[in-house]
Motif scaffolding. Sequence first.
Motif, PDB file in Angstrom:
ATOM      1  N   ALA A 170       0.837  -1.203   0.000  1.00 27.21           N
ATOM      2  CA  ALA A 170       0.000   0.000   0.000  1.00 27.21           C
ATOM      3  C   ALA A 170       0.870   1.251   0.000  1.00 27.21           C
ATOM      4  CB  ALA A 170      -0.934  -0.002   1.209  1.00 27.21           C
ATOM      5  N   GLU A 171       1.864   1.281   0.880  1.00 27.61           N
ATOM      6  CA  GLU A 171       2.757   2.444   0.949  1.00 27.61           C
ATOM      7  C   GLU A 171       3.521   2.637  -0.350  1.00 27.61           C
ATOM      8  OE1 GLU A 171       5.307   2.617   4.387  1.00 27.61           O
ATOM      9  OE2 GLU A 171       3.693   1.894   5.684  1.00 27.61           O
ATOM     10  N   ALA A 172       4.002   1.550  -0.925  1.00 29.16           N
ATOM     11  CA  ALA A 172       4.750   1.643  -2.181  1.00 29.16           C
ATOM     12  C   ALA A 172       3.862   2.167  -3.306  1.00 29.16           C
ATOM     13  CB  ALA A 172       5.337   0.279  -2.549  1.00 29.16           C
ATOM     14  N   TRP A 173       2.621   1.701  -3.351  1.00 31.27           N
ATOM     15  CA  TRP A 173       1.695   2.138  -4.403  1.00 31.27           C
ATOM     16  C   TRP A 173       1.364   3.619  -4.243  1.00 31.27           C
ATOM     17  CZ3 TRP A 173      -3.406   3.901  -4.723  1.00 31.27           C
ATOM     18  CH2 TRP A 173      -3.972   3.860  -5.998  1.00 31.27           C
ATOM     19  N   VAL A 174       1.090   4.050  -3.011  1.00 32.91           N
ATOM     20  CA  VAL A 174       0.785   5.461  -2.763  1.00 32.91           C
ATOM     21  C   VAL A 174       1.992   6.327  -3.132  1.00 32.91           C
ATOM     22  CG1 VAL A 174       0.278   7.169  -0.964  1.00 32.91           C
ATOM     23  CG2 VAL A 174      -1.005   5.025  -1.054  1.00 32.91           C
ATOM     24  N   SER A 175       3.183   5.879  -2.782  1.00 27.64           N
ATOM     25  CA  SER A 175       4.395   6.624  -3.142  1.00 27.64           C
ATOM     26  C   SER A 175       4.555   6.712  -4.656  1.00 27.64           C
ATOM     27  CB  SER A 175       5.633   5.961  -2.529  1.00 27.64           C
ATOM     28  OG  SER A 175       5.588   6.064  -1.127  1.00 27.64           O
ATOM     29  N   GLU A 176       4.247   5.630  -5.327  1.00 24.45           N
ATOM     30  CA  GLU A 176       4.327   5.623  -6.792  1.00 24.45           C
ATOM     31  C   GLU A 176       3.339   6.626  -7.391  1.00 24.45           C
ATOM     32  OE1 GLU A 176       5.571   4.854 -10.567  1.00 24.45           O
ATOM     33  OE2 GLU A 176       6.507   4.199  -8.702  1.00 24.45           O
ATOM     34  N   GLN A 177       2.146   6.713  -6.822  1.00 26.43           N
ATOM     35  CA  GLN A 177       1.165   7.674  -7.334  1.00 26.43           C
ATOM     36  C   GLN A 177       1.644   9.104  -7.085  1.00 26.43           C
ATOM     37  OE1 GLN A 177      -0.838   5.951  -9.272  1.00 26.43           O
ATOM     38  NE2 GLN A 177       0.162   4.241  -8.230  1.00 26.43           N
ATOM     39  N   ALA A 178       2.298   9.338  -5.963  1.00 27.87           N
ATOM     40  CA  ALA A 178       2.852  10.668  -5.674  1.00 27.87           C
ATOM     41  C   ALA A 178       3.944  11.014  -6.687  1.00 27.87           C
ATOM     42  CB  ALA A 178       3.396  10.716  -4.251  1.00 27.87           C
ATOM     43  N   ARG A 179       4.781  10.035  -7.020  1.00 27.42           N
ATOM     44  CA  ARG A 179       5.818  10.267  -8.039  1.00 27.42           C
ATOM     45  C   ARG A 179       5.177  10.567  -9.389  1.00 27.42           C
ATOM     46  NH1 ARG A 179       8.332   6.419  -4.962  1.00 27.42           N
ATOM     47  NH2 ARG A 179       7.638   4.638  -6.197  1.00 27.42           N
ATOM     48  N   ARG A 180       4.121   9.841  -9.705  1.00 26.35           N
ATOM     49  CA  ARG A 180       3.417  10.094 -10.960  1.00 26.35           C
ATOM     50  C   ARG A 180       2.869  11.524 -10.989  1.00 26.35           C
ATOM     51  NH1 ARG A 180       1.780   6.190 -14.282  1.00 26.35           N
ATOM     52  NH2 ARG A 180       2.379   4.082 -13.784  1.00 26.35           N
ATOM     53  N   ALA A 181       2.262  11.941  -9.894  1.00 27.26           N
ATOM     54  CA  ALA A 181       1.706  13.296  -9.827  1.00 27.26           C
ATOM     55  C   ALA A 181       2.811  14.334  -9.997  1.00 27.26           C
ATOM     56  CB  ALA A 181       0.966  13.503  -8.508  1.00 27.26           C
ATOM     57  N   ALA A 182       3.928  14.120  -9.324  1.00 27.47           N
ATOM     58  CA  ALA A 182       5.037  15.074  -9.383  1.00 27.47           C
ATOM     59  C   ALA A 182       5.653  15.165 -10.776  1.00 27.47           C
ATOM     60  CB  ALA A 182       6.105  14.692  -8.361  1.00 27.47           C
ATOM     61  N   SER A 183       5.587  14.074 -11.526  1.00 30.83           N
ATOM     62  CA  SER A 183       6.197  14.067 -12.860  1.00 30.83           C
ATOM     63  C   SER A 183       5.182  14.312 -13.977  1.00 30.83           C
ATOM     64  CB  SER A 183       6.913  12.734 -13.097  1.00 30.83           C
ATOM     65  OG  SER A 183       5.972  11.665 -13.167  1.00 30.83           O
ATOM     66  N   GLY A 184       3.935  14.610 -13.599  1.00 29.04           N
ATOM     67  CA  GLY A 184       2.915  14.863 -14.614  1.00 29.04           C
ATOM     68  C   GLY A 184       2.419  13.608 -15.300  1.00 29.04           C
ATOM     69  N   ARG A 185       2.574  12.462 -14.647  1.00 26.53           N
ATOM     70  CA  ARG A 185       2.186  11.182 -15.247  1.00 26.53           C
ATOM     71  C   ARG A 185       0.989  10.525 -14.565  1.00 26.53           C
ATOM     72  NH1 ARG A 185       4.797   9.618 -20.014  1.00 26.53           N
ATOM     73  NH2 ARG A 185       6.724  10.794 -20.101  1.00 26.53           N
ATOM     74  N   LEU A 186       0.400  11.195 -13.600  1.00 24.80           N
ATOM     75  CA  LEU A 186      -0.756  10.621 -12.902  1.00 24.80           C
ATOM     76  C   LEU A 186      -2.024  10.915 -13.693  1.00 24.80           C
ATOM     77  CD1 LEU A 186      -1.814   9.253 -10.272  1.00 24.80           C
ATOM     78  CD2 LEU A 186      -2.211  11.555  -9.407  1.00 24.80           C
TER      79      LEU A 186
END
Length: 109
Positions: A80-96
Amino acid sequence: AAQRPRAQPDLTRCIVHARADTIPHPRITRAYRNLLLDNGFHDVEVEVDTAIFTDATMQPLLAGHADAARQTGAISGERAEAWVSEQARRAASGRLMVVVPMFLAAATR
C-alpha cells in the motif's frame, strides 16, 4: 532524465476492487436506470460526467483506497505504501491520471 513511473495495473485493480468491496452497493450506478423504471418512473435518462485529475489533488483519495485495501487484507501495508508513493511520483512528474465518473439520472413519474 528521470525514470518514468512504472505501471502496476494488477495492483491498482486489486486496490480499487478491495475499496469497492467495503461499501454496501459499489456498483449501484449500473442499476440506476432499471431501478427507476422498476419503481414507476419513465422518460429515464442517465448521463455521465467524467472528471480527470493529473496532479496531486486526488492523493488523499488514492491513499484512502490503498489503506482500505490494506485493512481488508487484499494487500500488505508495504505494498500500500509503495503504491501510494508511486502515485505521488506520478503526480510530481505529470504522469498521474485519476478518472472519476459521476452519474446523473433523471426521470418523471
